[in-house]
Enzyme design. Structure first.
Site, mmCIF file in Angstrom:
data_model
loop_
_atom_site.group_PDB
_atom_site.id
_atom_site.type_symbol
_atom_site.label_atom_id
_atom_site.label_comp_id
_atom_site.label_asym_id
_atom_site.label_seq_id
_atom_site.Cartn_x
_atom_site.Cartn_y
_atom_site.Cartn_z
ATOM 1 N N SER A 103 -3.112 -11.644 4.690
ATOM 2 C CA SER A 103 -3.592 -11.673 3.305
ATOM 3 C C SER A 103 -2.639 -12.460 2.410
ATOM 4 C CB SER A 103 -3.780 -10.252 2.764
ATOM 5 O OG SER A 103 -2.561 -9.542 2.754
ATOM 6 N N LYS B 264 0.808 -1.224 0.000
ATOM 7 C CA LYS B 264 0.000 0.000 0.000
ATOM 8 C C LYS B 264 0.841 1.274 0.000
ATOM 9 C CE LYS B 264 -4.146 -1.919 0.176
ATOM 10 N NZ LYS B 264 -5.194 -1.705 -0.820
#
Length: 469
Positions: free
Chosen positions: A288, A57
């Site tokens: 994740s 991110k």
């Protein structure tokens, strides 16, 4: 005179010093996984955990802030507001705070404490909200962030879910990097969807550059995205514990038409895979990544011809030490199975026979006992002598012994503990615990003179919840 050593020849992976940590975003390394059964295929992972903020991110945070500045929608001294599972927020804070921006982040309450602590340490303002409500509810994290932005003068609502600078970061950065590292030789790209930026950006890049590369969606069980990609049907969302991917709606940035196949992975498989990744490859990855790698392994094993497959380590596992790498948390969530005995031993979270009990001895000081309570976030300690139960010390005992005398912390545990104990045998019934809990005591389980462990109200609640899950 010392001899000059060229970093490029002696240390080929080193470069000259950078002016800012932001220059280290991107160009992350790629490795091949060798410890897993990948069938006929070869599986490669791009270590996005090596970005300065520890996740993929960072890329979109840099891109979205730069785009907002260029468009004039983010003025100097302005406020950046976003709904985030944590990693986008970390990237925004890392990029934005040194530039003088105020950062307000709305974070669902299921996110790990490490992420929240990291955000606050960076200087971001964190507003925790409910993770059990859907879009349209006033406490849904995206709706709350949008409302805060509307009420805050001079603010910029990032909205990673619809911001075109999000997928652009992957189309122009991540995708070309992967293609270069794989030397133009790959067959499939496995990724998840949180905001949709990674899937759409990479999908667009490969569609133009290498249309044979199949985009494979890895989706948590409970998310609506895998089924939506297969059939176009948007069903009702469930719940899942993996953080950062999976959705209860299709984000505007998510182009599911780019998906060639979709694989659903449940929490148990995802958490087991990320732990296996650490043991077999030495890679400490976030939850994740467990979903992505589990899906990639399934894809690889299903192939009948050799293929080169790429996926991500999306973020660092140091943000999940209290969850994915905490055996007791995994047990509480029903994600790992212990051998069952069919009696009260199944309810004991920390079993003495396994060496899991946190305890003190009668001669330890109350300060030592207090330190252990704080360190392990517990409110009572068994007092053991040579493995035998001598007493129990709880917060009330500690308070009564020290409230009017600071020197009381130097007193031995034996002077404050409760030694008249009410115990239960492991063969007792759950109903036998209720009178103990009504007195605000913990159940002390012993077999003869052998101490087995404690059962708290929360332990019983966890047991009951798992029995109906």
């Amino acid at each position: 005179m010392s001899e000059h050593i060229s970093s490029s020849s002696a240390f080929p992976r080193l470069g000259p010093p950078h002016r800012s940590i932001l220059e280290l975003i991107g160009q992350t390394p790629m490795i091949e996984l060798s410890g897993f059964d990948t069938g006929l295929c070869r599986l490669f992972v791009k270590l996005e955990s090596q970005n300065p903020g520890g996740s993929i991110k960072d890329r979109i945070a840099l891109s979205m802030i730069a785009d907002a500045e260029a468009r004039g929608v983010l003025a100097p001294g302005g406020t950046i507001i976003e709904a985030t599972a944590g990693n986008t927020g970390l990237g925004l804070a890392q990029v934005g705070i040194p530039k003088g921006y105020r950062i307000i982040l709305v974070v669902p309450d299921k996110m790990s404490r490490e992420k929240v602590q990291h955000l606050r340490a960076l200087g971001a303002e964190v507003r925790l909200t409910r993770s059990d409500v859907g879009k349209g509810h006033p406490e849904y994290y995206q709706d709350m962030a949008e409302r805060i932005a509307a009420e805050t003068p001079g603010s910029f609502y990032v909205n990673q879910f619809a911001n075109p600078a999000n997928p652009l970061a992957h189309e122009t950065g991540t995708g070309p990097e992967i293609w270069a590292q794989m030397e133009g030789n790959m067959d499939a790209m496995v990724c998840g969807v949180g905001s949709g930026g990674t899937l759409s950006g990479l999908g667009r890049f490969f569609k133009k550059t290498a249309p044979h590369v199949e985009m494979v969606l890895a989706d948590p069980k409970g998310s609506i995205l895998a089924e939506a990609s297969r059939s176009g049907h948007v069903g009702e969302a469930g719940s899942w514990l993996v953080e950062g991917i999976g959705e209860d709606f299709i984000p505007p940035n998510c182009d599911l038409d780019l998906v060639g196949s979709a694989i659903t992975i449940d929490d148990r498989e995802a958490f087991a895979t990320v732990r296996e990744l650490l043991m077999k490859e030495g890679i400490l990855a976030g939850t994740s990544s467990g979903t992505l790698i589990a899906a990639a392994l399934r894809y690889c094993r299903a192939q009948t011809t050799p293929k080169r497959v790429v996926t991500f380590v999306c973020d660092s596992g140091n943000k999940y030490l209290s969850k994915a790498y905490n055996d007791f948390w995994l047990q509480d969530q029903g994600l790992v199975r212990r051998e069952q005995t069919g009696d009260l031993r199944d309810l004991i979270a920390r079993q003495a026979v396994r060496g899991e009990v946190v305890s003190v001895e009668p001669g330890d000081t109350l300060l030592t006992a207090y330190g252990r309570m704080r360190l392990y976030d517990i409110s009572q300690l068994p007092v053991l002598t040579d493995g035998r139960l001598a007493g129990i010390l709880d917060e009330s005992d500690l308070l009564l012994a020290t409230h009017d005398n600071p020197d009381g912390f130097r007193r031995p545990v034996s002077e404050a503990m409760t030694s008249r104990l009410e115990t239960v045998a492991p063969t007792a019934k759950i109903a036998d615990l209720m009178p103990i809990f009504r007195k605000d005591h913990v159940a002390i389980v012993v077999e003869g003179e052998k101490f087995l462990g404690l059962i708290t109200k929360v332990d019983l609640i966890n047991h009951l919840r798992q029995s109906v899950a």
